[in-house]
Scaffold this active site. Structure first.
Site, PDB file in Angstrom:
ATOM      1  N   HIS A 130     -11.139   8.973  -0.034  1.00 17.17           N
ATOM      2  CA  HIS A 130     -11.579   9.642   1.194  1.00 17.17           C
ATOM      3  C   HIS A 130     -11.564  11.152   0.909  1.00 17.17           C
ATOM      4  CE1 HIS A 130     -11.167  11.155   5.345  1.00 17.17           C
ATOM      5  NE2 HIS A 130     -11.529   9.956   5.772  1.00 17.17           N
ATOM      6  N   ASP A 207      -2.210   7.320  -0.766  1.00 14.31           N
ATOM      7  CA  ASP A 207      -2.818   7.510   0.551  1.00 14.31           C
ATOM      8  C   ASP A 207      -2.816   6.150   1.245  1.00 14.31           C
ATOM      9  OD1 ASP A 207      -4.592   7.508   2.667  1.00 14.31           O
ATOM     10  OD2 ASP A 207      -6.192   8.584   1.622  1.00 14.31           O
ATOM     11  N   GLN A 210      -5.144   3.433   5.254  1.00 16.24           N
ATOM     12  CA  GLN A 210      -5.586   2.061   5.517  1.00 16.24           C
ATOM     13  C   GLN A 210      -4.510   1.049   5.116  1.00 16.24           C
ATOM     14  OE1 GLN A 210      -8.476   1.618   7.052  1.00 16.24           O
ATOM     15  NE2 GLN A 210      -9.113   3.752   6.850  1.00 16.24           N
ATOM     16  N   LYS A 233      -4.105   4.922  13.240  1.00 18.11           N
ATOM     17  CA  LYS A 233      -4.767   3.770  12.626  1.00 18.11           C
ATOM     18  C   LYS A 233      -3.902   2.514  12.736  1.00 18.11           C
ATOM     19  CE  LYS A 233      -7.382   6.348   9.140  1.00 18.11           C
ATOM     20  NZ  LYS A 233      -8.758   6.522   9.620  1.00 18.11           N
ATOM     21  N   CYS A 371     -16.737   9.566   5.286  1.00 18.27           N
ATOM     22  CA  CYS A 371     -15.945  10.648   4.683  1.00 18.27           C
ATOM     23  C   CYS A 371     -15.584  10.313   3.246  1.00 18.27           C
ATOM     24  CB  CYS A 371     -14.687  10.948   5.491  1.00 18.27           C
ATOM     25  SG  CYS A 371     -15.055  11.577   7.121  1.00 18.27           S
TER      26      CYS A 371
END
Lengths: 413, 156
Positions: A130, A207, A210, A233, A371
């Site tokens: 991302h 990261d 998700q 999220k 993104c």
């Protein structure tokens, strides 16, 4: 929770009742919300907790000597401990509250990388990152002369691990990789990535924007040095997220922002800083958002990741089967380990046109570059349409998506 | 959930009309003009739609040739294609009036442009029912504006 409850399947109708927005209609159709990878909907427990906290308990944290403020501080500390439990961190001092994953990456970039890397040192990212896991490293590299190296991905959207191993050298000081790709759904082998990076002497940033939503995360088992996720999220509020980092790194790092709450002693000559986590939390924090994160994590932990994963994988399997049967539809990202997300193109119909037509059927999907322009370029696409699922979605909703896509084809026949 | 009150209820067939779908499928003047007298590159950074626009003019100030290439949604591509057919053989003054009238029609509230002023462009009225798509219809006209002003790059 007993083992008996854990082995039961999820009661999706009951779960849907917990998320008020799912009962809304959109453009004269029941809302079919399939943009969960962008942001997820909120259960009543989160909404009510924040409402109640503002109504009855709100005050500043870490400052007041009065009871209301002490309670507010205590409630926020409880959430910090819940985050520790959620990630299986060793200590609550390893949990830094941030605005979201983006701020977490910037914090690590400016607090750690800026201090400890030298010109010529290398940072490894991947082709599927991302923008949030590209731009902060790029900005620093330009300023400090670090070199950014990129792990390529296969045609199926999997990281090329051989290429990754070749990129690792004694100059590699940081590997920053996503747990799950928001554009393709690929689940990366982060434990193996971490192990290899550590062998080369590099630190690892994962990261988890998700990843933390769909898979059980155990930072001690993974062994990573940093892991970040966003509240919004994972069914919680916007404006709150978590950076996990190993205590010894947090001790050594520079503060990210200066201000109130992060200090120990201030004179005009010198400031000494508070210990982690407060060292990294300048200013009055997002108090009620922090409070709201608590019931969001409770919600997923109560459902249990084993059950969430089993159900979401059944949705992915069903969606992949049904969508593969649509003539002219191409699924982008076919990794063996994949999260419940289908990125696709439909003949030469532009994703925005797909999105507008589906919206008229009450179906909310994401269209665009997600993104993640570099991975779009990798597949030679300016954009894709993306349906991303949560545990409150159903096979009936996937049927509606498929019918909607057929309608798009009719309009553009 | 309802739309803002000043926006008419959206209807898909107002957006994806036959003519628009036809221009999307078979864009007119879809070509590069080598060494054009005027050119610009329009990019909608939010959605990634982008077009390159090329124009040649006569000494009298007439548009003698126009071409565009690029990628984007059906609305932006059809709008570009239709624009080129309308602009060709017009004087730059006429083109500027048409451009201003169309942009006013699309962007300002309560403008019900007369057919004389914008002609066939009235077909884009349906796009106004989908506020997020208005920028798709206007992108090429902004790019045209830039080309006429010798600005070679636009980002929206």
């Amino acid at each position: 929770m007993t083992n008996k409850i854990k082995t039961q399947t999820l009661d999706i109708n009951k779960i849907r009742e917990d998320f008020p927005v799912l009962a809304e209609s959109m453009n004269r159709h029941p809302l079919v919300y399939l943009d969960n990878a962008a942001t997820s909907q909120k259960p009543k427990s989160v909404i009510n907790r924040m409402h109640d906290f503002y109504s009855k308990q709100y005050a500043t944290v870490h400052r007041g000597v009065y009871t209301l403020s002490q309670n507010s501080t205590w409630e926020c500390d409880l959430v910090r401990n819940k985050c520790r439990e959620f990630l299986n961190a060793r200590d609550t001092s390893e949990i830094i509250f941030v605005r979201g994953t983006t701020e977490a990456i910037n914090l690590a970039a400016f607090g750690y990388v800026r201090k400890f890397l030298k010109a010529g040192d290398e940072i490894i990212i991947s082709e599927m990152e991302h923008h949030a896991n590209i731009v902060p490293w790029q900005l620093l590299s330009q300023e400090k002369g670090f070199k950014l190296k990129v792990v390529p991905v296969s045609d199926d959207g999997e990281l090329l691990m051989d290429a990754y191993q070749k990129l690792l050298t004694e100059k590699t000081k940081l590997v920053a990789i996503t747990h799950i790709s928001n554009a393709l759904g690929t689940v990366n082998p982060i434990k193996q990535i971490t192990h290899l990076a550590h062998q080369a002497g590099a630190k690892v940033f994962i990261d988890g924007a998700q990843g933390a939503v769909h898979l059980k995360v155990d930072v001690q088992d993974i062994g990573c040095d940093f892991y970040a996720f966003s509240g919004h999220k994972i069914y919680g509020p916007t404006g709150i997220g978590v950076l996990y980092a190993k205590r010894e790194l947090l001790e050594a790092m520079d503060p990210y922002q200066g201000g109130g709450e992060m200090i120990e002693l201030v004179t005009f000559e010198k400031t000494t800083f508070a210990k982690p986590p407060l060292k990294f939390e300048a200013g009055t924090p997002a108090i009620v958002e922090t409070i709201g994160l608590g019931p969001a994590l409770d919600y997923v932990m109560t459902l249990g990741f084993d059950r969430i994963e089993a159900y979401e994988q059944s949705l992915l399997k069903y969606a992949t089967e049904k969508m593969s049967q649509i003539e002219g539809l191409t699924i982008i990202g076919r990794a063996k380990q994949k999260d419940a997300l289908v990125s696709f193109t439909l003949k030469d119909i532009h994703p925005h046109d797909i999105g507008t037509i589906l919206d008229q059927e009450g179906i909310a999907i994401r269209t665009g570059h997600h993104c993640a322009q570099p991975i779009m370029r990798r597949f030679g696409l300016p954009a894709t349409a993306r349906a991303s699922f949560a545990f409150y979605n159903t096979k009936e909703e996937i049927d509606k998506l498929v019918a909607g896509i057929e309608k798009v084809k009719e309009v553009f026949a | 959930m309802s739309q803002p009150s000043n926006v008419p209820e959206p209807q898909l067939d107002h957006l994806y009309q036959e003519v628009i779908l036809d221009h999307n499928k078979k864009p007119r003047n879809y070509k590069v003009i080598p060494q054009p007298q005027l050119h610009s590159h329009g990019l909608n950074t939010l959605c990634g739609d982008e077009y390159f626009l090329f124009l040649n003019t006569s000494p009298e100030g007439k548009v003698t040739d126009i071409g565009f290439q690029g990628s984007g949604c059906a609305i932006s591509k059809a709008s570009a294609s239709i624009m080129t057919t309308l602009v060709k053989d017009k004087t730059i003054e006429e083109v500027k009036i048409l451009k201003d009238s169309f942009l006013d029609f699309m962007l300002k509230d309560g403008i019900t442009a007369s057919k004389e002023k914008i002609g066939r462009l009235k077909m884009f009225e349906g796009v106004k029912e989908f506020p997020v798509r208005v920028k798709c219809a206007t992108l090429i006209w902004r790019t045209l504006e830039d080309a006429l002003n010798n600005i070679h790059e636009r980002k929206e």
